[in-house]
Design a protein around this motif. Structure first.
Motif, short mmCIF file in Angstrom:
data_model
loop_
_atom_site.label_atom_id
_atom_site.label_comp_id
_atom_site.label_asym_id
_atom_site.label_seq_id
_atom_site.Cartn_x
_atom_site.Cartn_y
_atom_site.Cartn_z
N ALA A 1 0.78 -1.17 -0.06
CA ALA A 1 0.14 0.07 0.02
C ALA A 1 0.71 1.27 0.00
CB ALA A 1 -0.69 -0.08 1.18
N GLU A 2 2.05 1.34 0.71
CA GLU A 2 2.83 2.64 0.78
C GLU A 2 3.23 2.87 -0.71
OE1 GLU A 2 3.58 4.45 3.39
OE2 GLU A 2 2.51 3.49 4.88
N ALA A 3 3.71 1.76 -1.47
CA ALA A 3 4.40 2.18 -2.62
C ALA A 3 3.01 2.76 -3.58
CB ALA A 3 4.73 0.90 -3.32
N HIS A 4 1.93 2.10 -3.59
CA HIS A 4 1.02 2.85 -4.18
C HIS A 4 0.69 4.15 -3.82
CE1 HIS A 4 -0.74 -0.68 -6.48
NE2 HIS A 4 -0.26 -1.42 -5.41
N GLU B 1 -6.36 5.70 -3.96
CA GLU B 1 -7.78 4.89 -3.77
C GLU B 1 -7.08 3.34 -3.64
OE1 GLU B 1 -10.25 5.96 -6.81
OE2 GLU B 1 -11.04 7.68 -5.82
N ARG B 2 -6.31 3.02 -4.57
CA ARG B 2 -5.84 1.41 -4.42
C ARG B 2 -5.12 1.31 -3.12
NH1 ARG B 2 -6.42 -3.59 -5.34
NH2 ARG B 2 -4.64 -4.76 -5.94
N ALA B 3 -4.18 2.21 -2.60
CA ALA B 3 -3.77 2.04 -1.38
C ALA B 3 -4.53 1.87 -0.18
CB ALA B 3 -2.56 3.21 -1.19
N VAL B 4 -5.44 2.92 -0.32
CA VAL B 4 -6.49 2.75 0.86
C VAL B 4 -7.32 1.44 0.84
CG1 VAL B 4 -8.63 3.75 1.82
CG2 VAL B 4 -6.65 5.29 1.21
N SER B 5 -7.65 1.14 -0.35
CA SER B 5 -8.51 -0.59 -0.26
C SER B 5 -7.40 -1.56 -0.10
CB SER B 5 -8.88 -0.53 -1.82
OG SER B 5 -7.73 -0.78 -2.67
N LEU B 6 -6.19 -1.41 -0.30
CA LEU B 6 -5.40 -2.43 0.19
C LEU B 6 -5.10 -2.66 1.42
CD1 LEU B 6 -2.61 -2.18 -2.65
CD2 LEU B 6 -4.17 -4.19 -2.40
N ASP B 7 -5.04 -1.33 2.34
CA ASP B 7 -4.67 -1.31 3.58
C ASP B 7 -5.51 -0.19 4.21
OD1 ASP B 7 -3.59 -1.36 6.18
OD2 ASP B 7 -1.59 -0.94 5.65
N PRO B 8 -6.95 -0.34 4.56
CA PRO B 8 -7.56 0.65 5.16
C PRO B 8 -7.14 1.06 6.52
CG PRO B 8 -8.98 -1.25 4.33
CD PRO B 8 -7.48 -1.72 4.40
N GLY B 9 -6.41 0.42 7.14
CA GLY B 9 -5.98 1.00 8.54
C GLY B 9 -4.75 1.59 8.49
N ASN B 10 -4.07 1.95 7.14
CA ASN B 10 -2.75 2.56 7.20
C ASN B 10 -3.26 4.25 7.07
OD1 ASN B 10 -0.50 3.82 5.65
ND2 ASN B 10 -0.06 1.88 4.91
N ALA B 11 -2.68 4.87 8.07
CA ALA B 11 -2.88 6.25 8.12
C ALA B 11 -2.25 7.14 6.95
CB ALA B 11 -2.30 6.81 9.40
#
Length: 232
Positions: free
Chosen positions: A26-29, A58-68
């Motif tokens: 997610a961080e890379a996205h 949006e892809r990053a959030v969908s992959l890791d919804p708990g990633n601030a």
């Protein structure tokens, strides 16, 4: 990546390679989203890169919804889509996940300046600096930007001459702040140095990408750029 076109061009293929190796990273996205957005905002990449940035965020959030950090970058991207309410919701989510997420406080500070609340924005950024006393150069860039928006020109000059951001794209804001202080010769020299690295800069084109709620706040920056001798 956030400081210069060259750094952004170097970072992007590395981020793309990271995603190839781990599509769920997610961080890379999220940071690829930032790369696309900044390429459109500052370095002449076509409008489609703004859309690519939103899709990656949006892809990053969908992959890791708990990633601030993913929510924070999505909020940042959304504000430049002129979707202030959705951006604010993403910043709020990021801070609910991690109240000590310094980047979110920085981005929220800039967002408040765009909404006409630059003094509140400075408070957000001061909080970020308390959380991270040795932040990367982009944080000094955005701090100087918000200080300029609040008409705290001396503070902006001091901030933008910090070694981590001086001689980067933030130099245009430094030039504007010096011009507003009446230090025209210094302003023109900083503008000249900025244009040597950013020859295609246009104050009007820059203004068209900025999500200010009030036209007067956008014009305040344009006026400073023009006073410093940057091209309209």
């Amino acid at each position: 990546m956030t400081q210069s076109q060259e750094a952004n061009k170097t970072a992007r293929p590395l981020l793309e390679r990271a995603i190839q190796l781990d599509p769920g990273f997610a961080e890379a996205h999220a940071w690829l989203a930032m790369s696309h957005l900044l390429g459109w905002m500052f370095w002449g990449e076509p409008e489609e890169y703004r859309s690519l940035g939103r899709a990656e965020a949006e892809r990053a959030v969908s992959l890791d919804p708990g990633n601030a950090g993913a929510h924070s970058i999505l909020g940042y991207v959304l504000q430049f889509d002129f979707r202030a309410d959705e951006a604010a919701a993403e910043f709020a989510t990021a801070l609910r996940i991690d109240p000590n997420h310094a980047d979110t406080w920085i981005f929220l500070g800039e967002s408040k300046a765009h909404l006409g609340n630059a003094v509140e924005g400075i408070e957000c950024i001061q909080n970020a600096f308390r959380l991270d006393p040795y932040p990367p150069g982009r944080c000094y860039w955005l701090r100087g930007y918000v200080e300029y928006a609040a008409r705290r020109y001396e503070d902006a000059v001091d901030t933008l001459r910090h070694e981590t951001t001086y001689r980067t794209g933030s130099r245009r804001i430094l030039a504007a702040a010096l011009a507003q202080l009446g230090r025209i010769e210094e302003a023109k020299e900083e503008a000249r140095q900025f244009l040597a690295a950013n020859p295609h800069f246009s104050a009007r084109q820059w203004a068209s990408t900025q999500p200010f709620r009030r036209d007067a706040d956008r014009q305040h920056f344009v006026d400073g750029y023009l006073m410093a001798g940057l091209p309209e």
